[in-house]
Structures are given as structure tokens and as C-alpha cells.
Design a protein around this motif. Structure first.
Motif, mmCIF file in Angstrom:
data_model
loop_
_atom_site.group_PDB
_atom_site.id
_atom_site.type_symbol
_atom_site.label_atom_id
_atom_site.label_comp_id
_atom_site.label_asym_id
_atom_site.label_seq_id
_atom_site.Cartn_x
_atom_site.Cartn_y
_atom_site.Cartn_z
ATOM 1 N N MET A 252 0.827 -1.199 0.000
ATOM 2 C CA MET A 252 0.000 0.000 0.000
ATOM 3 C C MET A 252 0.865 1.254 0.000
ATOM 4 N N ASP A 257 -3.828 -0.067 -4.714
ATOM 5 C CA ASP A 257 -5.137 0.098 -4.080
ATOM 6 C C ASP A 257 -5.606 -1.223 -3.479
ATOM 7 N N LYS A 258 -6.687 -1.139 -2.718
ATOM 8 C CA LYS A 258 -7.116 -2.293 -1.928
ATOM 9 C C LYS A 258 -7.558 -3.470 -2.794
ATOM 10 N N SER A 259 -8.241 -3.191 -3.883
ATOM 11 C CA SER A 259 -8.713 -4.296 -4.723
ATOM 12 C C SER A 259 -7.533 -5.027 -5.360
ATOM 13 N N GLU A 260 -6.535 -4.268 -5.818
ATOM 14 C CA GLU A 260 -5.332 -4.891 -6.369
ATOM 15 C C GLU A 260 -4.586 -5.670 -5.311
#
Length: 283
Positions: A252, A257-260
Motif C-alpha cells: 500500500m 489500491d485495496k482491490s489490487e
């Protein structure tokens, strides 16, 4: 390489900053809570490799004082064998300190320090100090001159001086609170802006990527071994979750990003989507 990734907690950045003997001395004074008269310019990643049949080691920051030698290690990832690693480091350092024929009394005090971004012992303390003592008479110290210090940037107890707390907070958050952490941040910023360190830092990054797969296999085997005694879920949770969290924080910080990151955790560690999502929620 994005400069925002380069903080004092990066092992190579920490080692480069500690090449300044005065900064290294101030760091040790905060950790040990006492004045240190002199520290020689430290070596970054001092290497010990005595024979083809023994395990070689590289020490992050090794430095000499008048009466003591110090090894300081930055630890971002959870390894439960850390105490035995410290034992091995001390043995290898001692072997280097004593010339053939010299008396054992010539050995200087040997202090190994691990600065951890996790709580190895789950006690909430910022500082754990270990030395050899008699089991039946705990007040009786062996007096062999060895000490292992394990610091925890995520401590919750009020158990250390304010100066050390600000230093640990700076490692964990990057927030400057006093003159010393401002001095550290100035040096880190110089590294961010100076391309001569690029190859050295990128080499460390590549080494970590190369080792990640083999470490994952070890964590998996440890989890399965513990699982046979305690249950699979409990056996894996203790050490691996800390590792996943540190890995996710690192990704991060690169801007992922969180989805990746969920997909990356699944691909890198073979965990389920639900487990990956739980890791993200824990950040």
C-alpha cells in the motif's frame, strides 16, 4: 523507485542513516537509556562467513564502543525464530572479537538489538531486555556480558522513556516529534533525493522478492506443523497474519489500491479472498 516508500523502517535506509557515527550513538543512547562515550563508524551489513559448513550472516548495523560491541537490526516482518537468530549473531560476533590465544576476559560486552514493527511476545511492551540469569535465583546474573534487546514499535504500555517512545513512533509512523527524529528525517530525505543509493536499495528490494517464495514455504510448513498440534487455523494465524499485514502495508505504501492488493495477497500467499479481505480490514 518511489521516494515515499523510503522511510527509516526500510532496512537499507536505516543502515545508511546509521553510517553516521553520531546518529548511531544517539540511537543507542535512547535504546540503552544511558550515555555512550564513543561509537566507531558502523558497518552496514557486516558479513560473517567462516566456513563452507557454517551458516553465514549479514548484520544490518555493526559498531564498536569502548567497552561494548553493538548489532542493530531493523525487523519489518515477523519471524518467530528471532531469539535464536540473536543467539547465533552473538556467537559469530564473539568469534570475531577474540584472537587466538587471548583470554576470555578480553571479550567485550555483546549487545544485539532488534527493532521490530510487531510484538514478538504479545505482551504489549515496547521493550524486552534479555540476559543470562540463574533460573532458581533470578537476581543472580551470569555476567557473561551478552544482552539481547527486542523493541516493539507497536507497544501499548507506558514502559519506556519519552525519548525512546518518540523514536519508536517515528519508525512506525514517520511523524517527527523532537530534534533527534527531525535529524533522522533530514537524513532519510537526503537518501530519497540522492540517486547514488538507488542500486543499493534496489538490490535489497530484489533480494526480498527472491526470498519471499522460500519464506512463504517455511511459514506454511510451520503453520501446518503447529496446526497438527493446535488446529490448522490457530497454527497458521499467529505468525502468518503478522507477515501478511507487513507485506500489505509495504504494497500500500507503493500506491497499490485495496482491490489490487487483495488479488496480490491471494496470488503471493495462496490465501482465500476472504482471508485477504480480512488482512486489508486490519490495516
Amino acid at each position: 523507485m518511489e521516494s515515499k516508500r523510503l522511510t527509516i523502517s526500510h532496512k537499507t535506509v536505516f543502515g545508511i542513516v546509521m553510517r553516521h557515527s553520531d546518529i548511531c550513538r544517539k540511537c543507542l543512547e535512547r535504546i540503552l537509556d544511558r550515555k555512550i562515550a564513543r561509537v566507531e563508524i558502523p558497518e552496514i551489513e557486516k558479513t560473517y562467513d567462516y566456513s563452507a559448513y557454517s551458516k553465514g550472516i549479514r548484520l544490518d548495523v555493526y559498531c564498536d564502543g569502548d567497552e561494548e560491541v553493538y548489532n542493530v537490526e531493523m525487523q519489518n516482518y515477523y519471524f518467530k525464530d528471532l531469539p535464536k537468530r540473536g543467539r547465533y549473531y552473538q556467537a559469530m560476533i564473539d568469534k570475531d572479537l577474540l584472537d587466538k590465544g587471548e583470554q576470555y576476559s578480553k571479550l567485550r560486552n555483546n549487545i544485539v538489538i532488534f527493532i521490530c514493527r510487531f510484538d514478538l511476545f504479545k505482551k504489549g511492551k515496547h521493550l524486552y531486555v534479555f540476559e543470562n540469569r540463574c533460573v532458581s535465583e533470578p537476581e543472580l546474573a551470569l555476567g557473561d556480558g551478552t544482552q539481547t534487546i527486542i523493541l516493539n514499535t507497536k507497544g501499548t504500555e507506558n514502559d519506556i522513556p519519552l525519548a525512546l517512545k518518540m523514536f519508536l513512533d517515528y519508525i512506525e509512523t514517520g511523524v517527527v516529534q523532537d530534534d533527534f527524529t527531525a535529524e533522522l528525517e533530514t537524513e532519510v530525505d537526503r537518501i530519497r533525493q540522492n540517486y547514488k543509493w538507488r542500486d543499493e536499495i534496489m538490490t535489497y528490494e530484489q533480494e526480498w522478492e527472491n526470498e519471499k517464495e522460500s519464506w512463504h514455504e517455511q511459514w506454511k510448513e510451520e503453520g501446518l506443523a503447529e496446526g497438527r498440534e493446535q488446529g490448522i487455523a490457530e497454527g497458521r494465524a499467529e505468525g502468518q497474519k503478522e507477515t501478511y499485514l507487513r507485506y500489505a502495508e509495504r504494497k500500500m505504501s507503493k500506491g497499490m489500491d485495496k482491490s489490487e492488493l487483495i488479488d496480490d495477497l491471494i496470488d503471493s500467499f495462496g490465501i482465500s479472498g476472504e482471508e485477504a479481505a480480512d488482512i486489508i480490514e486490519s490495516l
